[in-house]
Design a protein around this motif. Structure first.
Motif, mmCIF file in Angstrom:
data_model
loop_
_atom_site.group_PDB
_atom_site.id
_atom_site.type_symbol
_atom_site.label_atom_id
_atom_site.label_comp_id
_atom_site.label_asym_id
_atom_site.label_seq_id
_atom_site.Cartn_x
_atom_site.Cartn_y
_atom_site.Cartn_z
ATOM 1 N N GLY A 137 -4.621 3.398 5.770
ATOM 2 C CA GLY A 137 -5.122 4.643 6.338
ATOM 3 C C GLY A 137 -6.486 4.486 6.996
ATOM 4 O O GLY A 137 -6.895 3.394 7.391
ATOM 5 N N HIS A 138 -7.211 5.607 7.059
ATOM 6 C CA HIS A 138 -8.462 5.637 7.811
ATOM 7 C C HIS A 138 -9.675 5.198 6.993
ATOM 8 O O HIS A 138 -10.616 4.638 7.555
ATOM 9 N N ASN A 139 -9.672 5.446 5.697
ATOM 10 C CA ASN A 139 -10.858 5.158 4.886
ATOM 11 C C ASN A 139 -10.687 4.013 3.902
ATOM 12 O O ASN A 139 -11.631 3.245 3.686
ATOM 13 N N ARG A 140 -9.507 3.876 3.311
ATOM 14 C CA ARG A 140 -9.332 2.796 2.323
ATOM 15 C C ARG A 140 -9.447 1.421 2.957
ATOM 16 O O ARG A 140 -9.680 0.423 2.272
ATOM 17 N N ILE A 141 -9.319 1.357 4.264
ATOM 18 C CA ILE A 141 -9.490 0.093 4.979
ATOM 19 C C ILE A 141 -10.892 -0.484 4.777
ATOM 20 O O ILE A 141 -11.104 -1.689 4.879
#
Length: 303
Positions: free
Chosen positions: A265-269
């Protein structure tokens, strides 16, 4: 969308039905509005407590002056600047901060205006650029810059515009400001006639005298200078910034490397081990080894 913004969206659409110009005038103050800052995650608190706290003064979106909180870790001779995204804060980089400090880098980050501990309720990309300039004056040239999401776009624009950074990493970044305007239009639901007026009003208000500010608020229309290695990390399932934006950035910057992930996703990366390892490899490799030579993509799958 929170209740206040939803109500404002209705006002924009009602006004737009009378006049697209009036609709744009009502929508414009909402464009730079930032929601209440997210709290520091409990796992990030120890890292933030070890930071050396300082501030930089920048003009701010209204050019009245605003203090921006900055954070420093480590005391190495090489400086890495970390730039968070919209509705983000410096603490999101805590894991990367610890990794970089262990590699003997000086790490610098900040809470942009209206974000984290910094004051204000409105901001825009120019504020990130002003922070970069202030940090450059304080620390000199940067060994690397890492930007997440909106902060990744700001990093591309900043380095293309003269910020002295030897390497660049973007994570889940949009390719240009046009995407942001399109997403804002979709969120508020106003018609294309208002969108056209919004572009005109935005350019006139914040970039007077410039015929097309979107020409340089772009990592595509104004790529990085040749010889600056670029790593682009993005997740296929990103629901905030479409994965296709990474391809646009890579195509505009010959030799850029694309790290494509799945399931992050957008943040866990930002905390994934494969992504962190790739960022560290990119930052610490000698320039002769990471200099752009050919477009490259390699995949990573979340555990």
């Amino acid at each position: 969308m929170d209740l206040a913004l939803a109500s404002a969206a209705v006002s924009v659409r009602v006004t737009a039905a009378v006049s697209p110009r009036w609709g744009a005038a009502v929508a414009m103050p909402l464009f730079g509005y930032v929601a209440t800052p997210r709290p520091v995650h409990v796992d990030d608190e120890p890292t933030m407590l070890r930071a050396r706290l300082r501030t930089v003064r920048i003009p701010g979106i209204d050019r009245r002056g605003v203090d921006v909180d900055t954070y420093e870790w480590g005391r190495g001779p090489r400086t890495v600047v970390l730039s968070h995204g919209w509705n983000g804060r410096a603490s999101q980089f805590s894991v990367l901060v610890r990794e970089l400090v262990a590699e003997e880098y000086r790490v610098v980050s900040f809470d942009a205006p209206a974000h984290g501990a910094s004051g204000g309720r409105r901001t825009y990309l120019v504020d990130w650029l002003d922070v970069f300039a202030a940090l450059q004056e304080r620390h000199g040239s940067f060994d690397a810059m890492v930007g997440h999401s909106f902060g990744g776009l700001a990093t591309l624009v900043g380095v293309a515009g003269g910020v002295d950074a030897a390497r660049v990493v973007t994570i889940a970044a949009p390719a240009d400001a046009d995407l942001l305007l399109s997403q804002f239009q979709a969120m508020l639901g106003y018609p294309d006639t208002v969108a056209a007026r919004m572009r005109e009003l935005f350019a006139t208000r914040y970039f007077p005298g410039q015929p097309d500010p979107f020409a340089w608020l772009s990592g595509v229309r104004r790529p990085l200078p040749p010889g600056i290695p670029l790593l682009v990390a993005h997740d296929h399932g990103d629901r905030v910034v479409p994965f296709g934006e990474s391809g646009r950035i890579v195509d505009a910057n010959p030799g850029a490397k694309l790290l494509a992930t799945k399931g992050l996703g957008h943040n866990r990366i930002l905390v994934d081990d494969v992504v962190l390892d790739a960022v560290l490899d990119h930052v610490r490799a000698p320039l002769a080894e990471v200099a752009p030579v050919a477009a490259e993509e390699f995949g990573a799958v979340a555990a």
